[in-house]
Design a protein around this motif. Structure first.
Motif, PDB file in Angstrom:
ATOM      1  N   SER A  44      19.288 -18.922  25.697  1.00 52.16           N
ATOM      2  CA  SER A  44      20.073 -19.739  24.786  1.00 52.16           C
ATOM      3  C   SER A  44      19.522 -21.150  24.656  1.00 52.16           C
ATOM      4  CB  SER A  44      21.533 -19.815  25.263  1.00 52.16           C
ATOM      5  OG  SER A  44      21.594 -20.444  26.544  1.00 52.16           O
ATOM      6  N   TYR A  45      18.516 -21.462  25.419  1.00 49.19           N
ATOM      7  CA  TYR A  45      17.953 -22.803  25.419  1.00 49.19           C
ATOM      8  C   TYR A  45      16.991 -22.978  24.246  1.00 49.19           C
ATOM      9  CZ  TYR A  45      15.126 -26.810  26.779  1.00 49.19           C
ATOM     10  OH  TYR A  45      14.442 -27.989  26.791  1.00 49.19           O
ATOM     11  N   VAL A  46      17.122 -24.078  23.512  1.00 49.31           N
ATOM     12  CA  VAL A  46      16.253 -24.389  22.386  1.00 49.31           C
ATOM     13  C   VAL A  46      15.358 -25.557  22.781  1.00 49.31           C
ATOM     14  CG1 VAL A  46      16.130 -25.104  19.982  1.00 49.31           C
ATOM     15  CG2 VAL A  46      17.994 -23.605  20.749  1.00 49.31           C
ATOM     16  N   PRO A  47      14.044 -25.366  22.827  1.00 46.71           N
ATOM     17  CA  PRO A  47      13.148 -26.451  23.245  1.00 46.71           C
ATOM     18  C   PRO A  47      13.111 -27.569  22.207  1.00 46.71           C
ATOM     19  CG  PRO A  47      11.873 -24.603  22.416  1.00 46.71           C
ATOM     20  CD  PRO A  47      13.307 -24.135  22.490  1.00 46.71           C
ATOM     21  N   ILE A  48      12.663 -28.744  22.646  1.00 44.03           N
ATOM     22  CA  ILE A  48      12.540 -29.884  21.732  1.00 44.03           C
ATOM     23  C   ILE A  48      11.499 -29.578  20.654  1.00 44.03           C
ATOM     24  CG2 ILE A  48      11.884 -32.319  21.558  1.00 44.03           C
ATOM     25  CD1 ILE A  48      12.959 -32.750  24.336  1.00 44.03           C
ATOM     26  N   LEU A  49      10.346 -29.078  21.085  1.00 45.52           N
ATOM     27  CA  LEU A  49       9.300 -28.634  20.167  1.00 45.52           C
ATOM     28  C   LEU A  49       8.913 -27.211  20.567  1.00 45.52           C
ATOM     29  CD1 LEU A  49       6.955 -31.765  19.917  1.00 45.52           C
ATOM     30  CD2 LEU A  49       8.412 -30.828  18.115  1.00 45.52           C
ATOM     31  N   PRO A  50       9.120 -26.238  19.705  1.00 42.69           N
ATOM     32  CA  PRO A  50       8.808 -24.850  20.041  1.00 42.69           C
ATOM     33  C   PRO A  50       7.361 -24.691  20.508  1.00 42.69           C
ATOM     34  CG  PRO A  50      10.030 -24.955  17.984  1.00 42.69           C
ATOM     35  CD  PRO A  50       9.686 -26.366  18.353  1.00 42.69           C
ATOM     36  N   GLY A  51       7.185 -23.963  21.611  1.00 46.90           N
ATOM     37  CA  GLY A  51       5.847 -23.685  22.127  1.00 46.90           C
ATOM     38  C   GLY A  51       5.342 -24.695  23.126  1.00 46.90           C
ATOM     39  N   ASP A  55       8.653 -31.774  28.780  1.00 45.61           N
ATOM     40  CA  ASP A  55       8.035 -33.036  29.181  1.00 45.61           C
ATOM     41  C   ASP A  55       6.857 -33.379  28.266  1.00 45.61           C
ATOM     42  OD1 ASP A  55       6.522 -30.958  30.114  1.00 45.61           O
ATOM     43  OD2 ASP A  55       6.467 -31.613  32.206  1.00 45.61           O
ATOM     44  N   VAL A  56       6.116 -32.374  27.831  1.00 43.95           N
ATOM     45  CA  VAL A  56       5.011 -32.607  26.899  1.00 43.95           C
ATOM     46  C   VAL A  56       5.557 -32.965  25.512  1.00 43.95           C
ATOM     47  CG1 VAL A  56       2.976 -31.609  25.803  1.00 43.95           C
ATOM     48  CG2 VAL A  56       3.501 -31.064  28.186  1.00 43.95           C
ATOM     49  N   ALA A  57       6.619 -32.265  25.097  1.00 44.83           N
ATOM     50  CA  ALA A  57       7.221 -32.537  23.794  1.00 44.83           C
ATOM     51  C   ALA A  57       7.769 -33.958  23.729  1.00 44.83           C
ATOM     52  CB  ALA A  57       8.336 -31.533  23.510  1.00 44.83           C
ATOM     53  N   LYS A  58       8.379 -34.424  24.821  1.00 47.55           N
ATOM     54  CA  LYS A  58       8.911 -35.784  24.863  1.00 47.55           C
ATOM     55  C   LYS A  58       7.792 -36.809  24.727  1.00 47.55           C
ATOM     56  CE  LYS A  58      13.080 -34.777  27.566  1.00 47.55           C
ATOM     57  NZ  LYS A  58      13.765 -34.979  28.869  1.00 47.55           N
ATOM     58  N   LEU A  59       6.670 -36.531  25.347  1.00 54.24           N
ATOM     59  CA  LEU A  59       5.529 -37.431  25.226  1.00 54.24           C
ATOM     60  C   LEU A  59       5.050 -37.497  23.782  1.00 54.24           C
ATOM     61  CD1 LEU A  59       3.323 -39.254  26.358  1.00 54.24           C
ATOM     62  CD2 LEU A  59       1.996 -37.193  26.885  1.00 54.24           C
ATOM     63  N   CYS A  60       4.955 -36.356  23.133  1.00 51.70           N
ATOM     64  CA  CYS A  60       4.505 -36.327  21.737  1.00 51.70           C
ATOM     65  C   CYS A  60       5.430 -37.152  20.842  1.00 51.70           C
ATOM     66  CB  CYS A  60       4.430 -34.883  21.238  1.00 51.70           C
ATOM     67  SG  CYS A  60       3.074 -33.926  21.944  1.00 51.70           S
ATOM     68  N   LEU A  61       6.739 -37.003  21.031  1.00 45.78           N
ATOM     69  CA  LEU A  61       7.686 -37.782  20.230  1.00 45.78           C
ATOM     70  C   LEU A  61       7.569 -39.273  20.543  1.00 45.78           C
ATOM     71  CD1 LEU A  61      10.946 -35.608  20.302  1.00 45.78           C
ATOM     72  CD2 LEU A  61       9.146 -35.680  18.580  1.00 45.78           C
ATOM     73  N   SER A  62       7.265 -39.607  21.783  1.00 42.51           N
ATOM     74  CA  SER A  62       7.178 -41.006  22.193  1.00 42.51           C
ATOM     75  C   SER A  62       5.947 -41.700  21.628  1.00 42.51           C
ATOM     76  CB  SER A  62       7.168 -41.113  23.721  1.00 42.51           C
ATOM     77  OG  SER A  62       8.346 -40.562  24.271  1.00 42.51           O
ATOM     78  N   LEU A  63       4.960 -40.930  21.161  1.00 47.40           N
ATOM     79  CA  LEU A  63       3.742 -41.519  20.610  1.00 47.40           C
ATOM     80  C   LEU A  63       3.857 -41.842  19.125  1.00 47.40           C
ATOM     81  CD1 LEU A  63       1.028 -39.281  22.335  1.00 47.40           C
ATOM     82  CD2 LEU A  63       1.827 -41.542  23.025  1.00 47.40           C
ATOM     83  N   SER A  76      17.349 -33.464  14.429  1.00 43.45           N
ATOM     84  CA  SER A  76      18.314 -32.695  15.222  1.00 43.45           C
ATOM     85  C   SER A  76      19.081 -33.632  16.138  1.00 43.45           C
ATOM     86  CB  SER A  76      17.606 -31.624  16.063  1.00 43.45           C
ATOM     87  OG  SER A  76      16.812 -32.229  17.080  1.00 43.45           O
ATOM     88  N   LYS A  77      20.219 -33.146  16.643  1.00 36.77           N
ATOM     89  CA  LYS A  77      21.016 -33.938  17.573  1.00 36.77           C
ATOM     90  C   LYS A  77      20.240 -34.195  18.861  1.00 36.77           C
ATOM     91  CE  LYS A  77      25.613 -32.500  16.014  1.00 36.77           C
ATOM     92  NZ  LYS A  77      26.890 -31.830  16.418  1.00 36.77           N
ATOM     93  N   ARG A  78      19.421 -33.236  19.266  1.00 36.51           N
ATOM     94  CA  ARG A  78      18.668 -33.401  20.506  1.00 36.51           C
ATOM     95  C   ARG A  78      17.603 -34.486  20.359  1.00 36.51           C
ATOM     96  NH1 ARG A  78      15.649 -29.304  24.434  1.00 36.51           N
ATOM     97  NH2 ARG A  78      15.837 -30.606  26.277  1.00 36.51           N
ATOM     98  N   TRP A  79      16.926 -34.494  19.230  1.00 40.32           N
ATOM     99  CA  TRP A  79      15.932 -35.552  18.983  1.00 40.32           C
ATOM    100  C   TRP A  79      16.626 -36.905  18.945  1.00 40.32           C
ATOM    101  CZ3 TRP A  79      11.183 -34.718  15.379  1.00 40.32           C
ATOM    102  CH2 TRP A  79      10.466 -33.566  15.811  1.00 40.32           C
ATOM    103  N   ARG A  80      17.757 -36.972  18.269  1.00 39.83           N
ATOM    104  CA  ARG A  80      18.484 -38.239  18.156  1.00 39.83           C
ATOM    105  C   ARG A  80      18.916 -38.743  19.530  1.00 39.83           C
ATOM    106  NH1 ARG A  80      21.312 -40.709  13.911  1.00 39.83           N
ATOM    107  NH2 ARG A  80      22.915 -42.173  14.600  1.00 39.83           N
ATOM    108  N   SER A  81      19.447 -37.849  20.355  1.00 35.08           N
ATOM    109  CA  SER A  81      19.891 -38.230  21.695  1.00 35.08           C
ATOM    110  C   SER A  81      18.722 -38.732  22.537  1.00 35.08           C
ATOM    111  CB  SER A  81      20.558 -37.030  22.376  1.00 35.08           C
ATOM    112  OG  SER A  81      20.921 -37.353  23.699  1.00 35.08           O
TER     113      SER A  81
END
Length: 384
Positions: A44-51, A55-63, A76-81
């Motif tokens: 039921s878990y939806v990753p921040i970035l599929p695949g 922790d890697v997805a968070k880094l990508c968004l932070s760049l 998405s609500k998760r990205w916003r949070s």
């Protein structure tokens, strides 16, 4: 063959997130929380970035550059949070992606006020959306985790001054305002600052114009204000700053002194108690903290910059040049490790002064083309 080319293209694009990241900065990528790794196994878990692991997805968004944060928050609500979190700022700092911006509250000749934003080169970028409430007198401003907090103040009318306890927050990532928990005590012309990730509000005037000795602290994790030990005496018109994990309150007036106070009230959050020093400054009209030192301009001598070193508990005086203006009255700004002095009155030939604390003695002053569009009421620097 088209499928193979497509796969190679996707692989190349996924690697672009890391091409400009120095090797030594990648060490924190593998420090993702156990919770994020365990959640991947949950259907039921939806990753921040599929695949990608979170922790890697968070880094990508932070760049991603900060100008794109508002669009990212709408995904998405998760990205916003995540974009609103302290973790997001921490990762951006570790990756060397924090951007420094100067936020100035200005007022034009017709009395209209607005917050405007300048980058590290002094280029004007945009104007903030209007605050949810009208501009008050005697309010406080604090920067906390890359967000701008506007605290309390009073509404002036023909009936007099009415103190408020409202607190509003501007999220520089989302370009929007929100209301936080109100303070326990309505106050204006008080001291406030951030220390160890908490916001302190001290003294000032109360609802009936009475001078206050009360103090309180705001915890952003709980969105709650809590009363702390009060000052030994009421104090108003003062200001605050944080040094070495302690809260310093100085300037303004006290009910125990005739005229302005030179006493410094120091609060230790660990001991939860106040102590007193006598080496303060009086009638301060502008102040700023830069490189662990306090810079002040006092009303009695506005052609000198008073610099306080808390390590040595000592003051240094530096003359302020004229640069074509005989008027007095300044507001401070900080950009790129340098101190800016904005004149409170526009005069022909006047240019903003810039002081570099790292310059050799006698050569610290220059002029700058950076200037607000109107009178500068206050300014803060935000890194996000």
């Amino acid at each position: 063959m088209p499928g193979l080319i497509s796969e190679r293209k996707r692989a190349k694009e996924s690697n672009m997130c890391f091409t400009n990241l120095p090797q030594q900065d990648i060490s924190f990528i593998s420090k993702g929380s156990p919770q994020s790794r365990s959640k991947v196994a949950n259907d039921s878990y939806v990753p921040i970035l599929p695949g990608l692991p979170d922790d890697v997805a968070k880094l990508c968004l932070s760049l991603v550059p900060r100008t794109n944060f508002s669009a990212m928050a709408a995904v998405s609500k998760r990205w916003r949070s995540f974009i609103q979190s302290e973790e997001f700022m921490t990762i951006r700092e570790q990756a060397g992606m924090l951007e420094e911006w100067l936020y100035m509250l200005t007022m034009d000749d017709e009395g209209e006020s607005r917050w405007e934003v300048l980058d590290c080169l002094g280029n004007k970028h945009h104007v903030l959306p209007p605050m949810p409430s009208e501009l008050k007198a005697g309010f406080g401003v604090v920067v906390l985790h890359g967000k701008l907090l506007v605290l309390a103040g009073c509404i002036v009318s023909e009936a007099g001054a009415s103190a408020t306890s409202d607190v509003y927050q501007y999220d520089s990532c989302l370009n929007s305002w929100s209301k936080l928990a109100s303070m326990n005590v309505a106050r204006y012309h008080f001291a406030c600052t951030e220390v160890n990730g908490l916001v302190y509000a001290v003294g000032g005037y109360g609802e009936n114009g009475e001078s206050l000795s009360s103090a309180e602290v705001y915890n952003p994790e709980t969105n709650k204000w809590t009363m702390i030990e009060p000052l030994r005496r009421p104090r108003w018109g003062c200001f605050a700053c944080g040094f070495k994990g302690k809260l310093y309150v100085m300037g303004g007036r006290s009910s125990f002194t005739i005229g302005n106070s030179k006493f410094v009230d120091v609060y230790d959050p660990v001991k939860q108690s106040w102590c007193e020093m006598k080496n303060g400054c009086v009638m301060v009209i502008a102040h700023a903290v830069l490189d662990k030192k306090l810079y002040c301009i006092e009303w009695k001598d506005q052609r000198k910059l008073s610099i306080f070193n808390p390590e040595a508990n000592s003051w240094e005086m530096v003359p302020v040049p004229l640069t074509g203006s005989l008027s007095i009255g300044f507001q401070f700004g900080i950009l790129d490790g340098k101190l800016l002095l904005f004149s409170l009155r526009e005069e022909p030939g006047y240019r903003t002064l810039l002081f570099d604390p790292e310059a050799p003695s006698g050569s610290g002053w220059k002029t700058s083309n950076i200037k607000p569009s109107g009178s500068c009421l206050c300014s803060v620097t935000i890194k996000a």
